[in-house]
Scaffold this active site. Structure first.
Site, PDB file in Angstrom:
ATOM      1  CB  CYS A 113      -8.081   5.346   3.689  1.00  7.17           C
ATOM      2  SG  CYS A 113      -7.012   4.260   4.678  1.00  7.17           S
ATOM      3  CG  HIS A 215     -10.666   1.818   1.965  1.00  9.86           C
ATOM      4  ND1 HIS A 215      -9.821   2.431   1.067  1.00  9.86           N
ATOM      5  CD2 HIS A 215      -9.919   1.572   3.072  1.00  9.86           C
ATOM      6  CE1 HIS A 215      -8.603   2.548   1.591  1.00  9.86           C
ATOM      7  NE2 HIS A 215      -8.650   2.030   2.810  1.00  9.86           N
ATOM      8  CD  GLU A 217     -11.799   3.094  -1.872  1.00  7.90           C
ATOM      9  OE1 GLU A 217     -12.557   3.652  -1.054  1.00  7.90           O
ATOM     10  OE2 GLU A 217     -10.605   2.816  -1.611  1.00  7.90           O
TER      11      GLU A 217
HETATM   12  N1  LIG Z   1      -1.600   5.538   6.588  1.00  7.93           N
HETATM   13  C1  LIG Z   1      -1.878   5.251   5.265  1.00  7.93           C
HETATM   14  C2  LIG Z   1      -2.732   4.041   5.038  1.00  7.93           C
HETATM   15  C3  LIG Z   1      -3.845   3.864   5.958  1.00  7.93           C
HETATM   16  C4  LIG Z   1      -3.411   3.384   7.273  1.00  7.93           C
HETATM   17  O1  LIG Z   1      -2.908   2.268   7.363  1.00  7.93           O
HETATM   18  O2  LIG Z   1      -3.580   4.101   8.252  1.00  7.93           O
END
Ligand SMILES: NCCCC(=O)O
Length: 249
Positions: A113, A215, A217
């Site tokens: 992410c 994600h 995890e």
């Molecule tokens: N940019 C950091 C977190 C992930 C997202 O919202 O894109």
């Protein structure tokens, strides 16, 4: 040999009943557990001054860059767009230096992410600061379903490491409002959502870096390809450990 996997820490900025002062360094439990259950030893690294990163480098074989705040867009030459989320420049500076030294020393890297976004920026790429800047977006990338549930499919390039790990069409969770715009010169795109949002990248020249926008995890316990991503990090980190750790005399 159990490889040591660095987890660069996030910063808890709120006071709690237990932590009376602000600024605790922490790593999310699901990431710690995914590393442990995959056979790695987690090593949480609090953000420090970039000049001190060098002192961390012998502590780990692989590193997993995790989620968190948006990366400060000045790192890719842009002013903040109106829909930019919260940023924390100190963590960005620390992680970019940790990335550069990890690349130079051949550490195994999994980035998740924000982690994938940060790695892309650290290697010279850019982001959409908000998905509203990408005219092609049609899918929901910030799911309302619980984070451990998948919500959309992605298509994986057949000639990628990710294809061996997750197959052609994994069903993944999605919790982001930014995405990679220009891919760093040393990375290649290895998966996209159906609206062409970039969902995974890998090193072009070797197997050092694998990044995913979702994600794993949070789906580790019941999702085979999420589990396999951590197993792959541990496998690559074990090779690094065999190559670089000093044998006891
Ligand atoms: N940019 C950091 C977190 C992930 C997202 O919202 O894109």
């Amino acid at each position: 040999m159990r490889p040591r996997i660095a987890l660069p820490a996030d910063t808890l900025a709120e006071a709690t009943n237990i932590i009376n002062e602000r600024n605790a360094a922490y790593a999310p439990r699901p990431a710690i557990e995914a590393v442990v259950k995959s056979g790695g030893v987690p090593v949480i690294l609090p953000s420090v001054d970039p000049d001190d990163v060098v002192d961390y480098m012998d502590l780990f074989d692989g590193v997993c860059f995790l989620g968190g705040y948006d990366v400060d867009p000045t790192f890719f030459g842009e002013e903040p767009f109106e829909k930019l989320g919260p940023t924390y420049r100190k963590r960005d500076l620390f992680e970019i230096e940790l990335l550069k030294q990890s690349v130079a020393r051949g550490k195994a890297i999994l980035d998740i992410c924000r982690g994938m976004q940060l790695v892309n920026i650290g290697l010279g790429g850019t982001l959409f600061q908000d998905l509203s800047q990408d005219p092609h977006v049609t899918l929901k990338h910030n799911q309302l379903a619980p984070g451990n549930m998948p919500s959309h499919h992605i298509t994986v390039a057949p000639d990628s490491r990710l294809f061996k790990i997750a197959g052609e069409r994994p069903y993944i969770n999605s919790r982001h409002h930014q995405a990679i715009r220009d891919v760093a010169p040393t990375l290649k795109v290895t998966a996209r959502a159906d609206d062409q949002v970039i969902e995974a990248v890998e090193s072009i020249e070797n197997d050092q870096i694998l990044g995913v926008q979702w994600h794993p995890e949070n789906m580790y316990k019941h999702h085979a390809s999420s589990k396999a991503l951590f197993a792959d990090l541990v496998e690559r980190s074990t090779e690094v450990a065999k190559r670089t750790r000093k044998q006891p005399q």
